[in-house]
Design a protein around this motif. Structure first.
Motif, PDB file in Angstrom:
ATOM      1  N   ARG A   1       1.301  11.887  -5.238  1.00 30.14           N
ATOM      2  CA  ARG A   1       2.632  11.335  -5.546  1.00 30.14           C
ATOM      3  C   ARG A   1       3.313  10.719  -4.327  1.00 30.14           C
ATOM      4  O   ARG A   1       4.413  10.207  -4.421  1.00 30.14           O
ATOM      5  N   ASP A   2       2.624  10.823  -3.162  1.00 33.67           N
ATOM      6  CA  ASP A   2       3.268  10.365  -1.916  1.00 33.67           C
ATOM      7  C   ASP A   2       3.263   8.833  -1.841  1.00 33.67           C
ATOM      8  O   ASP A   2       2.201   8.208  -1.890  1.00 33.67           O
ATOM      9  N   PRO A   3       4.443   8.196  -1.723  1.00 34.05           N
ATOM     10  CA  PRO A   3       4.484   6.725  -1.682  1.00 34.05           C
ATOM     11  C   PRO A   3       3.703   6.139  -0.508  1.00 34.05           C
ATOM     12  O   PRO A   3       3.087   5.076  -0.630  1.00 34.05           O
ATOM     13  N   ALA A   4       3.699   6.825   0.628  1.00 27.21           N
ATOM     14  CA  ALA A   4       2.991   6.294   1.803  1.00 27.21           C
ATOM     15  C   ALA A   4       1.495   6.214   1.533  1.00 27.21           C
ATOM     16  O   ALA A   4       0.806   5.290   2.001  1.00 27.21           O
ATOM     17  N   VAL A   5       0.977   7.155   0.757  1.00 25.57           N
ATOM     18  CA  VAL A   5      -0.446   7.163   0.438  1.00 25.57           C
ATOM     19  C   VAL A   5      -0.782   5.987  -0.463  1.00 25.57           C
ATOM     20  O   VAL A   5      -1.768   5.275  -0.261  1.00 25.57           O
ATOM     21  N   GLU A   6       0.084   5.778  -1.456  1.00 29.85           N
ATOM     22  CA  GLU A   6      -0.149   4.667  -2.373  1.00 29.85           C
ATOM     23  C   GLU A   6      -0.164   3.345  -1.610  1.00 29.85           C
ATOM     24  O   GLU A   6      -1.013   2.490  -1.829  1.00 29.85           O
ATOM     25  N   GLU A   7       0.757   3.215  -0.661  1.00 29.69           N
ATOM     26  CA  GLU A   7       0.832   1.978   0.111  1.00 29.69           C
ATOM     27  C   GLU A   7      -0.425   1.782   0.968  1.00 29.69           C
ATOM     28  O   GLU A   7      -0.965   0.687   1.065  1.00 29.69           O
ATOM     29  N   ALA A   8      -0.868   2.894   1.551  1.00 28.63           N
ATOM     30  CA  ALA A   8      -2.047   2.798   2.415  1.00 28.63           C
ATOM     31  C   ALA A   8      -3.268   2.359   1.618  1.00 28.63           C
ATOM     32  O   ALA A   8      -4.072   1.551   2.071  1.00 28.63           O
ATOM     33  N   TYR A   9      -3.403   2.899   0.405  1.00 23.72           N
ATOM     34  CA  TYR A   9      -4.573   2.577  -0.400  1.00 23.72           C
ATOM     35  C   TYR A   9      -4.480   1.207  -1.052  1.00 23.72           C
ATOM     36  O   TYR A   9      -5.454   0.488  -1.176  1.00 23.72           O
ATOM     37  N   LEU A  10      -3.249   0.845  -1.513  1.00 23.29           N
ATOM     38  CA  LEU A  10      -3.128  -0.384  -2.290  1.00 23.29           C
ATOM     39  C   LEU A  10      -2.577  -1.545  -1.466  1.00 23.29           C
ATOM     40  O   LEU A  10      -2.606  -2.687  -1.908  1.00 23.29           O
ATOM     41  N   GLY A  11      -2.064  -1.248  -0.285  1.00 21.22           N
ATOM     42  CA  GLY A  11      -1.599  -2.321   0.592  1.00 21.22           C
ATOM     43  C   GLY A  11      -0.236  -2.867   0.223  1.00 21.22           C
ATOM     44  O   GLY A  11       0.193  -3.872   0.748  1.00 21.22           O
ATOM     45  N   VAL A  12       0.462  -2.233  -0.703  1.00 18.87           N
ATOM     46  CA  VAL A  12       1.819  -2.675  -1.064  1.00 18.87           C
ATOM     47  C   VAL A  12       2.691  -1.441  -1.135  1.00 18.87           C
ATOM     48  O   VAL A  12       2.222  -0.340  -1.382  1.00 18.87           O
ATOM     49  N   PRO A  13       3.990  -1.585  -0.902  1.00 22.68           N
ATOM     50  CA  PRO A  13       4.869  -0.428  -1.008  1.00 22.68           C
ATOM     51  C   PRO A  13       4.839   0.147  -2.418  1.00 22.68           C
ATOM     52  O   PRO A  13       4.683  -0.585  -3.395  1.00 22.68           O
ATOM     53  N   ALA A  14       4.996   1.462  -2.490  1.00 23.79           N
ATOM     54  CA  ALA A  14       4.996   2.125  -3.793  1.00 23.79           C
ATOM     55  C   ALA A  14       6.088   1.541  -4.661  1.00 23.79           C
ATOM     56  O   ALA A  14       7.172   1.176  -4.193  1.00 23.79           O
ATOM     57  N   GLY A  15       5.830   1.420  -5.940  1.00 21.21           N
ATOM     58  CA  GLY A  15       6.832   0.881  -6.858  1.00 21.21           C
ATOM     59  C   GLY A  15       6.610  -0.577  -7.159  1.00 21.21           C
ATOM     60  O   GLY A  15       7.071  -1.082  -8.165  1.00 21.21           O
ATOM     61  N   GLU A  16       5.892  -1.255  -6.246  1.00 16.70           N
ATOM     62  CA  GLU A  16       5.656  -2.676  -6.499  1.00 16.70           C
ATOM     63  C   GLU A  16       4.389  -2.910  -7.296  1.00 16.70           C
ATOM     64  O   GLU A  16       4.096  -4.037  -7.678  1.00 16.70           O
ATOM     65  N   VAL A  17       3.601  -1.853  -7.500  1.00 19.52           N
ATOM     66  CA  VAL A  17       2.345  -2.020  -8.232  1.00 19.52           C
ATOM     67  C   VAL A  17       2.629  -1.999  -9.725  1.00 19.52           C
ATOM     68  O   VAL A  17       3.309  -1.108 -10.227  1.00 19.52           O
ATOM     69  N   ARG A  18       2.173  -3.005 -10.380  1.00 19.53           N
ATOM     70  CA  ARG A  18       2.341  -3.054 -11.838  1.00 19.53           C
ATOM     71  C   ARG A  18       0.953  -3.138 -12.479  1.00 19.53           C
ATOM     72  O   ARG A  18       0.107  -3.882 -12.005  1.00 19.53           O
ATOM     73  N   PRO A  19       0.790  -2.454 -13.580  1.00 18.65           N
ATOM     74  CA  PRO A  19      -0.510  -2.507 -14.229  1.00 18.65           C
ATOM     75  C   PRO A  19      -0.787  -3.900 -14.796  1.00 18.65           C
ATOM     76  O   PRO A  19       0.129  -4.633 -15.106  1.00 18.65           O
TER      77      PRO A  19
END
Lengths: 292, 251
Positions: free
Chosen positions: B233-251
């Protein structure tokens, strides 16, 4: 027919010596991934020492033990003091240093002991047994065969049944992984050289009574034939060294007996070429063994 | 940044503190710290190039550290492979590093071969092979086995020394679902026996399944640490993996 039986049996005894020497080349190749081109000169040094011990009143057996010890020691000194210091990225620097070592050792032996052939007496008779009117092996040939069989059996047990053998094989197949698993790889390389040099010294010691005697070049032809046998066998296969060593020994003896001694090296070269044409990695090598 | 497990009494089995490793001008690890307690399984995750394997290599003394320290059982980590084995540290290698021409049993015996091999050593080797379902192939050359079995041989070789700290480099990589389940059971059994386990892994389900804690590395720094659920659930992890800040990823 009698002549064929005699030549075959003698060829086996000569082949046993060749197989021992080929095995020594295989051992060092497995340990260090290098062909030791100085093996012939290094093998003769312990024989000179053994002869000195025997001449000074020691028995043949004491000389034999001293030759093995000096051979092992020389192997350790050459590896630790010389070849370990040579760049290992390509084989060429090691080969050049080994050839240089041959010159130094052979010239040194000639300076200390003289360049002449020194007669070496066999510890057993070299007169062939007469079996039903057919000349076969001499007592000395039998001795050579038994010693070769015992040494090869001992080495096979060492490599396959002991923890030291396991470490030697592991270090030979994958040095970096072995190091990570706690195997002291440099020590295994040195031990490989010691085993190899002692085996080569034994082969040279067994050879000299059957030839012209001892001189600094006494093992040169043995090296050439044994190297051919080792390559035919696959260079890293002890079984290959044994089989090919015996085969080359029989071939050389048959060609010498039926044609001439001058034709023997040619026959070995033809065998080597034929085998490498059909199986470029040798008869008993596995492909990854040569690229590991 | 140092993250600490809470299960240890006394010194943790593995303690990495302020670890910094540089290769030329590149900082591979920057002030990395974490601990692994006895009986605990910690997963080290992160994108490719995050420095995960470098942490392993630093623990094993294979890379020169610029700063920081690695302690095993409260003592500075021994620099040599034999010293690490004696300290109860065992690892698998990313490329398996099996001896293809040795039998499975011989592969497993290599780490024990520093002394004369006794019946106890052989019994230990057969025991670990049986536990991993390799008893029937003990006499087979390792090179002849299919990949999942080869991975188990590598694991058996790491377990045979009865380690107190086990380092597993991508143990689930290349395995199918059934083999991963078996691996997870093995890792849990090992940890339940009191062994500290540190593993580098990409397989998220496997990590969620076996890890008590997850340490996330990115560009050589620890960016998150916690239970698998917390880290997911950590936003920093999501950003590291997906390269965008958490919340900006849309399916």
């Amino acid at each position: 027919m009698e002549r064929l039986v005699f030549l075959l049996s003698t060829g086996l005894a000569r082949g046993a010596v060749l197989a021992l020497f080929a095995l020594s080349l295989v051992i060092v190749y497995r340990a260090a991934r290098a062909v030791n081109f100085a093996q012939a000169a290094m093998a003769v040094v312990p024989v000179y020492v053994a002869l000195a011990v025997t001449s000074a009143g020691g028995s043949f057996w004491l000389g034999l033990a001293v030759a093995l010890a000096v051979g092992a020691l020389l192997g350790a000194v050459v590896e630790r003091g010389l070849l370990r210091l040579v760049p290992q990225e390509t084989p060429l620097p090691g080969i050049i240093v080994a050839v240089g070592l041959v010159m130094v050792l052979q010239a040194g032996l000639a300076m200390v002991f003289g360049p002449d052939h020194r007669p070496v007496h066999a510890p057993f008779s070299q007169r062939p047994f007469d079996v039903g009117g057919v000349s076969v092996l001499s007592p000395y040939d039998l001795f050579v065969l038994v010693v070769a069989a015992v040494v090869m059996g001992g080495l096979a047990l060492l490599f396959s049944r002991t923890s030291l053998g396991l470490r030697l094989r592991a270090a030979a197949f994958a040095p970096e992984t072995s190091r990570l698993l706690g195997v002291r790889v440099p020590r295994m390389v040195t031990l490989g050289w010691m085993l190899s040099s002692a085996t080569a010294a034994l082969a040279a010691l067994l050879l000299v009574p059957t030839g012209l005697g001892l001189d600094p070049h006494a093992a040169d032809v043995l090296f050439v034939n044994a190297f051919a046998a080792a390559v035919v066998g696959g260079l890293d296969s002890p079984v290959g060294a044994l089989v090919a060593g015996l085969a080359v020994g029989v071939l050389v003896t048959l060609v010498t007996g039926y044609a001439s001694a001058a034709a023997a090296p040619l026959a070995v070269l033809v065998l080597l070429t034929a085998v490498l044409l059909v199986r470029p990695h040798g008869l008993f090598a596995t492909r990854e063994a040569r690229t590991a | 940044m140092t993250t600490t497990g809470s299960t240890a009494d006394g010194p943790p089995r593995l303690e990495v503190a302020g670890l910094t490793v540089t290769f030329g001008g590149l900082t591979a690890l920057d002030d990395v710290g974490f601990t692994v307690a006895d009986g605990e399984t910690v997963a080290l995750i992160g994108p490719n190039g995050a420095g995960k394997t470098t942490v392993f290599n630093a623990v094993c003394g294979l890379v020169r550290t610029r700063r920081g320290e690695v302690r095993v059982g409260g003592e500075p980590a021994p620099p040599s492979a034999t010293g690490l084995l004696r300290a109860g540290v065992s690892r698998t290698l990313q490329g398996l590093g099996l001896f293809d021409r040795l039998t499975v049993l011989e592969n497993v015996l290599v780490p024990l071969s520093g002394t004369r091999l006794t019946g106890d050593h052989l019994a230990a080797a057969h025991e670990v092979l049986a536990a991993l379902g390799l008893g029937a192939v003990a006499a087979v050359r390792a090179g002849a086995l299919p990949y999942p079995e080869r991975k188990r041989v590598a694991l058996a070789r790491a377990l045979v020394t009865r380690p107190r700290l086990l380092l597993l480099d991508e143990p689930a990589g290349g395995l199918g679902a059934a083999d991963i389940d078996q691996l997870a059971r093995t890792v849990r059994t090992v940890a339940d026996g009191g062994c500290a386990v540190l593993l580098v892994e990409h397989h998220v389900d496997f990590v969620t399944d076996v890890a008590d804690r997850v340490v996330v590395l990115d560009l050589g720094r620890v960016i998150a640490c916690g239970t698998p659920g917390e880290v997911r659930r950590d936003p920093a992890v999501e950003e590291a993996y997906l390269g965008v800040p958490a919340g900006e990823v849309r399916p």
